[in-house]
Design a protein around this motif. Structure first.
Motif, PDB file in Angstrom:
ATOM      1  N   VAL A  16       0.838  -1.206   0.000  1.00 14.68           N
ATOM      2  CA  VAL A  16       0.000   0.000   0.000  1.00 14.68           C
ATOM      3  C   VAL A  16       0.872   1.254   0.000  1.00 14.68           C
ATOM      4  O   VAL A  16       0.619   2.207  -0.747  1.00 14.68           O
ATOM      5  N   LEU A  17       1.908   1.251   0.826  1.00 18.79           N
ATOM      6  CA  LEU A  17       2.804   2.409   0.877  1.00 18.79           C
ATOM      7  C   LEU A  17       3.544   2.598  -0.440  1.00 18.79           C
ATOM      8  O   LEU A  17       3.768   3.729  -0.877  1.00 18.79           O
ATOM      9  N   GLY A  18       3.922   1.497  -1.082  1.00 13.28           N
ATOM     10  CA  GLY A  18       4.587   1.585  -2.381  1.00 13.28           C
ATOM     11  C   GLY A  18       3.692   2.196  -3.446  1.00 13.28           C
ATOM     12  O   GLY A  18       4.144   3.011  -4.261  1.00 13.28           O
ATOM     13  N   LEU A  19       2.428   1.814  -3.444  1.00  9.64           N
ATOM     14  CA  LEU A  19       1.478   2.408  -4.391  1.00  9.64           C
ATOM     15  C   LEU A  19       1.299   3.897  -4.128  1.00  9.64           C
ATOM     16  O   LEU A  19       1.262   4.705  -5.060  1.00  9.64           O
ATOM     17  N   ALA A  20       1.212   4.245  -2.862  1.00  8.15           N
ATOM     18  CA  ALA A  20       1.080   5.664  -2.505  1.00  8.15           C
ATOM     19  C   ALA A  20       2.325   6.439  -2.923  1.00  8.15           C
ATOM     20  O   ALA A  20       2.229   7.547  -3.463  1.00  8.15           O
ATOM     21  N   ALA A  21       3.496   5.853  -2.705  1.00  3.06           N
ATOM     22  CA  ALA A  21       4.747   6.516  -3.083  1.00  3.06           C
ATOM     23  C   ALA A  21       4.830   6.720  -4.590  1.00  3.06           C
ATOM     24  O   ALA A  21       5.240   7.790  -5.061  1.00  3.06           O
ATOM     25  N   GLY A  22       4.422   5.722  -5.362  1.00  2.00           N
ATOM     26  CA  GLY A  22       4.443   5.845  -6.819  1.00  2.00           C
ATOM     27  C   GLY A  22       3.510   6.927  -7.320  1.00  2.00           C
ATOM     28  O   GLY A  22       3.869   7.734  -8.183  1.00  2.00           O
ATOM     29  N   THR A  23       2.326   6.967  -6.769  1.00  2.00           N
ATOM     30  CA  THR A  23       1.356   7.989  -7.163  1.00  2.00           C
ATOM     31  C   THR A  23       1.842   9.380  -6.788  1.00  2.00           C
ATOM     32  O   THR A  23       1.826  10.301  -7.613  1.00  2.00           O
ATOM     33  N   VAL A  28       4.425  14.756  -7.997  1.00  2.00           N
ATOM     34  CA  VAL A  28       5.471  15.727  -7.662  1.00  2.00           C
ATOM     35  C   VAL A  28       6.370  15.961  -8.870  1.00  2.00           C
ATOM     36  O   VAL A  28       6.696  17.105  -9.204  1.00  2.00           O
ATOM     37  N   PHE A  29       6.770  14.898  -9.556  1.00  2.00           N
ATOM     38  CA  PHE A  29       7.626  15.057 -10.733  1.00  2.00           C
ATOM     39  C   PHE A  29       6.941  15.908 -11.794  1.00  2.00           C
ATOM     40  O   PHE A  29       7.573  16.805 -12.378  1.00  2.00           O
ATOM     41  N   GLN A  30       5.679  15.662 -12.061  1.00  2.00           N
ATOM     42  CA  GLN A  30       4.977  16.455 -13.074  1.00  2.00           C
ATOM     43  C   GLN A  30       4.946  17.934 -12.695  1.00  2.00           C
ATOM     44  O   GLN A  30       5.130  18.803 -13.550  1.00  2.00           O
ATOM     45  N   ARG A  31       4.748  18.227 -11.437  1.00  2.00           N
ATOM     46  CA  ARG A  31       4.735  19.637 -10.986  1.00  2.00           C
ATOM     47  C   ARG A  31       6.120  20.264 -11.104  1.00  2.00           C
ATOM     48  O   ARG A  31       6.259  21.401 -11.522  1.00  2.00           O
TER      49      ARG A  31
END
Length: 90
Positions: A16-23, A28-31
């Motif tokens: 779950v934390l990995g999915l949250a980190a990926g999202t 953040v990268f797009q911004r």
């Protein structure tokens, strides 16, 4: 002897934390990339973008993903310790 939280018990939390980190890291990268001269990050096979731009975008994205992933993993382990009293171990 301290009771250990096994890797298999921590795995669902880690997923779950990995999915949250990926999202989160994608957002953040797009911004961050939108603050450059282009609003959209280059795709590696976009022939209209140069090597430098493509590699800079990849390096920035990798750094952002690593920092966010480590932060979220660390926070998850800290949360498990606060909840259970034990640090998750392998």
């Amino acid at each position: 002897m301290a009771r250990r939280i096994s890797k298999s018990n921590y795995k669902p939390i880690g997923i779950v934390l990995g999915l949250a980190a990926g999202t989160l890291s994608g957002m953040v990268f797009q911004r961050v990339w939108a603050m450059t001269r282009h609003n959209v990050a280059p795709h590696p096979i976009d022939e209209d973008r140069g090597w430098g731009e493509v590699l800079l975008a990849a390096a920035m994205q990798g750094a952002i993903v690593a920092v966010i992933r480590a932060s979220i993993d660390r926070a998850g382990a800290t949360g498990v310790r606060k909840f259970t009293g034990h640090w998750p171990h392998d």
